[in-house]
Enzyme design. Structure first.
Site: not given
Length: 250
Positions: A77-79, A144-145
């Site tokens: 999804q996210d690094p 995050p995100g």
């Protein structure tokens, strides 16, 4: 001292321009080009404002793989949003980083059937045709995100769809609701295998409806590939040791 994995100004555009032609073709599609321009503008603005953005090589997952080379797709999804972690490969971190909890559960699941991986850097999987793609390719330090709604998903959806259009057989491993939402990008009649389970995060790995723990995805992937005349993936990351290849066969 953590590995410096910060994105440099102007690096994102340069890396996109240096991608293999099959990927550049996707980025040049009008809707995708508009979305990428939006992402690029936001990233460069945030860098100019002093934000720390990871990773240094957002397109690394695509660097050595054309769509026809992809045999397995694993979607993240996210690094990772901490210093020295994100490498541009979903779930992967440098070997000198502490193993993240989700990656630890991935290794635990591999170890049910195969030798447990000893390296946190998953580059060896990429060299075997495993596409480790996050749906957002950049993130800000500790947030995050933070770039998830800036256009990245339009870009990565198009990349996933391009992989799914290629006729060579592929396995899509969709872990968690976010990844499973991408199943719509894989036509049911495309001849690919889709395996779904909960995310390997400790928060969800043992929960219903399909716990990640015990899912058997790595052995199922290899069995399906071999049935189609392909080599199994050496999930231990030691594929250069030919004497061990039989451990990954049916």
């Amino acid at each position: 001292m953590p590995n410096d994995n910060r994105l440099a100004p102007a690096a994102l555009a340069a890396q996109a321009a240096a991608l293999p032609a099959a990927w550049r073709h996707v980025l040049e599609q009008p809707a995708v080009a508009r979305a990428f321009a939006s992402v690029l503008g936001h990233v460069e603005q945030r860098l100019a404002e002093g934000a720390v953005v990871y990773p240094a090589a957002p397109f690394r997952a695509l660097d050595q793989l054309a769509p026809a080379d992809v045999r397995v797709v694993i979607l993240g999804q996210d690094p990772y949003h901490g210093p020295g972690q994100a490498q541009g490969l979903a779930f992967s971190v440098p070997d000198d980083c502490k193993c993240p909890p989700s990656l630890r559960n991935i290794f635990n699941e591999i170890a049910v059937d195969y030798p447990r991986p000893t390296r946190h850097d998953l580059s060896a999987w990429t060299r075997q045709g495993v596409l480790l793609l996050n749906t957002s390719l950049t993130v800000e330090d500790g947030q995050p995100g933070s770039h998830a709604k800036r256009g990245w998903e339009t870009v990565t959806d198009a990349l996933i769809a391009e992989v799914a259009r290629d006729p060579s057989p592929k396995v899509f491993l969709l872990w968690g609701a976010h990844a499973q939402a991408k199943q719509a990008l894989v036509p049911a009649d495309a001849g690919h295998l889709v395996l779904a389970a909960n995310h390997p995060s400790p928060l969800s790995a043992r929960r219903p409806p399909v716990p990640f723990v015990g899912c058997g995805h790595f052995r199922q992937t290899n069995a399906w590939l071999q049935q189609r005349g392909q080599k199994p993936v050496d999930w231990s990351g030691e594929q250069n040791n030919a004497s061990r290849q039989g451990e990954f066969a049916l």
